[in-house]
Design a protein around this motif. Structure first.
Motif, PDB file in Angstrom:
ATOM      1  N   GLY A   1      48.929  36.638  51.121  1.00 37.06           N
ATOM      2  CA  GLY A   1      49.400  36.034  49.882  1.00 37.06           C
ATOM      3  C   GLY A   1      48.312  35.223  49.204  1.00 37.06           C
ATOM      4  O   GLY A   1      48.162  35.252  47.974  1.00 37.06           O
ATOM      5  N   GLN A   2      47.549  34.517  50.002  1.00 33.58           N
ATOM      6  CA  GLN A   2      46.450  33.713  49.460  1.00 33.58           C
ATOM      7  C   GLN A   2      45.375  34.605  48.838  1.00 33.58           C
ATOM      8  O   GLN A   2      44.859  34.312  47.760  1.00 33.58           O
ATOM      9  CB  GLN A   2      45.857  32.855  50.567  1.00 33.58           C
ATOM     10  N   VAL A   3      45.047  35.701  49.481  1.00 33.65           N
ATOM     11  CA  VAL A   3      44.058  36.628  48.941  1.00 33.65           C
ATOM     12  C   VAL A   3      44.560  37.209  47.622  1.00 33.65           C
ATOM     13  O   VAL A   3      43.800  37.310  46.652  1.00 33.65           O
ATOM     14  CB  VAL A   3      43.733  37.754  49.962  1.00 33.65           C
ATOM     15  N   SER A   4      45.826  37.571  47.553  1.00 35.53           N
ATOM     16  CA  SER A   4      46.386  38.102  46.305  1.00 35.53           C
ATOM     17  C   SER A   4      46.288  37.077  45.184  1.00 35.53           C
ATOM     18  O   SER A   4      45.910  37.410  44.055  1.00 35.53           O
ATOM     19  CB  SER A   4      47.851  38.499  46.496  1.00 35.53           C
ATOM     20  N   ALA A   5      46.612  35.832  45.486  1.00 32.76           N
ATOM     21  CA  ALA A   5      46.529  34.777  44.469  1.00 32.76           C
ATOM     22  C   ALA A   5      45.095  34.561  44.016  1.00 32.76           C
ATOM     23  O   ALA A   5      44.825  34.404  42.819  1.00 32.76           O
ATOM     24  CB  ALA A   5      47.115  33.477  45.023  1.00 32.76           C
ATOM     25  N   MET A   6      44.154  34.579  44.950  1.00 30.57           N
ATOM     26  CA  MET A   6      42.750  34.383  44.592  1.00 30.57           C
ATOM     27  C   MET A   6      42.208  35.559  43.786  1.00 30.57           C
ATOM     28  O   MET A   6      41.421  35.368  42.858  1.00 30.57           O
ATOM     29  CB  MET A   6      41.901  34.145  45.842  1.00 30.57           C
ATOM     30  N   ARG A   7      42.643  36.774  44.111  1.00 26.11           N
ATOM     31  CA  ARG A   7      42.224  37.936  43.319  1.00 26.11           C
ATOM     32  C   ARG A   7      42.752  37.819  41.889  1.00 26.11           C
ATOM     33  O   ARG A   7      42.036  38.114  40.924  1.00 26.11           O
ATOM     34  CB  ARG A   7      42.735  39.229  43.947  1.00 26.11           C
ATOM     35  N   ALA A   8      44.019  37.417  41.753  1.00 25.02           N
ATOM     36  CA  ALA A   8      44.600  37.255  40.419  1.00 25.02           C
ATOM     37  C   ALA A   8      43.844  36.187  39.637  1.00 25.02           C
ATOM     38  O   ALA A   8      43.552  36.362  38.445  1.00 25.02           O
ATOM     39  CB  ALA A   8      46.079  36.897  40.530  1.00 25.02           C
ATOM     40  N   LEU A   9      43.516  35.097  40.296  1.00 22.86           N
ATOM     41  CA  LEU A   9      42.770  34.026  39.640  1.00 22.86           C
ATOM     42  C   LEU A   9      41.370  34.497  39.233  1.00 22.86           C
ATOM     43  O   LEU A   9      40.916  34.226  38.126  1.00 22.86           O
ATOM     44  CB  LEU A   9      42.669  32.806  40.567  1.00 22.86           C
ATOM     45  N   ALA A  10      40.715  35.230  40.113  1.00 22.94           N
ATOM     46  CA  ALA A  10      39.376  35.742  39.805  1.00 22.94           C
ATOM     47  C   ALA A  10      39.429  36.715  38.628  1.00 22.94           C
ATOM     48  O   ALA A  10      38.562  36.687  37.741  1.00 22.94           O
ATOM     49  CB  ALA A  10      38.766  36.424  41.025  1.00 22.94           C
ATOM     50  N   THR A  11      40.441  37.581  38.589  1.00 16.76           N
ATOM     51  CA  THR A  11      40.599  38.523  37.482  1.00 16.76           C
ATOM     52  C   THR A  11      40.835  37.771  36.172  1.00 16.76           C
ATOM     53  O   THR A  11      40.244  38.085  35.142  1.00 16.76           O
ATOM     54  CB  THR A  11      41.770  39.482  37.757  1.00 16.76           C
ATOM     55  N   PHE A  12      41.673  36.750  36.229  1.00 13.12           N
ATOM     56  CA  PHE A  12      41.956  35.937  35.047  1.00 13.12           C
ATOM     57  C   PHE A  12      40.694  35.242  34.546  1.00 13.12           C
ATOM     58  O   PHE A  12      40.380  35.279  33.360  1.00 13.12           O
ATOM     59  CB  PHE A  12      43.046  34.908  35.373  1.00 13.12           C
ATOM     60  N   LEU A  13      39.960  34.616  35.463  1.00 11.29           N
ATOM     61  CA  LEU A  13      38.733  33.917  35.077  1.00 11.29           C
ATOM     62  C   LEU A  13      37.670  34.878  34.562  1.00 11.29           C
ATOM     63  O   LEU A  13      36.931  34.555  33.632  1.00 11.29           O
ATOM     64  CB  LEU A  13      38.200  33.092  36.251  1.00 11.29           C
ATOM     65  N   ASP A  14      37.602  36.063  35.149  1.00  8.82           N
ATOM     66  CA  ASP A  14      36.659  37.073  34.678  1.00  8.82           C
ATOM     67  C   ASP A  14      37.002  37.482  33.246  1.00  8.82           C
ATOM     68  O   ASP A  14      36.120  37.646  32.405  1.00  8.82           O
ATOM     69  CB  ASP A  14      36.689  38.294  35.602  1.00  8.82           C
ATOM     70  N   GLY A  15      38.293  37.636  32.962  1.00  8.51           N
ATOM     71  CA  GLY A  15      38.727  37.967  31.601  1.00  8.51           C
ATOM     72  C   GLY A  15      38.381  36.870  30.619  1.00  8.51           C
ATOM     73  O   GLY A  15      37.950  37.139  29.492  1.00  8.51           O
TER      74      GLY A  15
END
Length: 148
Positions: free
Chosen positions: A127-141
């Motif tokens: 769950g933590q990895v999924s949240a961090m991936r979502a955050l990284a994708t958002f920040l990359d955008g």
């Protein structure tokens, strides 16, 4: 000449400060991730162990001082089997010790609860990895939006 030396010293100091800032950010991100794990899995033994570790990092150690651990159990289990099973038993015990070292508080767990806690810990990490991936994708955008 002196001006160039001062400029180089200034650049070195800024680079050093930048690397310290990056290290500090990484440390804070790790702590935030661990706090998230603790908050998401209240009541689990690994979660309580991780919480105690976070408290120790802040200089407040509320942990049990009696030195309770599960190495005594590991030393007693299967002593007779060592003669018969030999290498297999030794390898299984080694793997259990490794697992105990990976799961927060695992050193104090018996084998059955260790497996249950490990499964729950893996789910929390996923769950933590999924949240961090979502955050990284958002920040990359956001970064791409600002660059363009």
């Amino acid at each position: 000449m002196e001006l160039e030396k001062n400029k180089l010293d200034s650049n070195k100091a800024r680079d050093l400060n930048d690397s310290r800032t990056v290290i500090e950010r990484g440390r804070r991100i790790k702590i935030a991730a661990e706090i998230g794990l603790v908050a998401s899995s209240k009541g689990r033994q690994w979660s309580r162990a991780l919480h105690r570790r976070l408290l120790r990092k802040k200089g407040r150690d509320y942990s049990n001082k009696n030195g309770c651990n599960n190495y005594q159990m590991m030393n007693n289990v299967g002593k007779e089997d060592h003669e018969e099973g030999g290498d297999e038993v030794v390898e299984i015990e080694r793997r259990v010790r490794v697992l105990q070292s990976l799961v927060p508080g695992g050193e104090a767990m018996e084998m059955e609860s260790l497996f249950e806690e490990t499964a729950d810990y893996i789910e929390a990490l996923e769950g933590q990895v999924s949240a961090m991936r979502a955050l990284a994708t958002f920040l990359d955008g956001l970064e791409k939006k600002w660059i363009m």
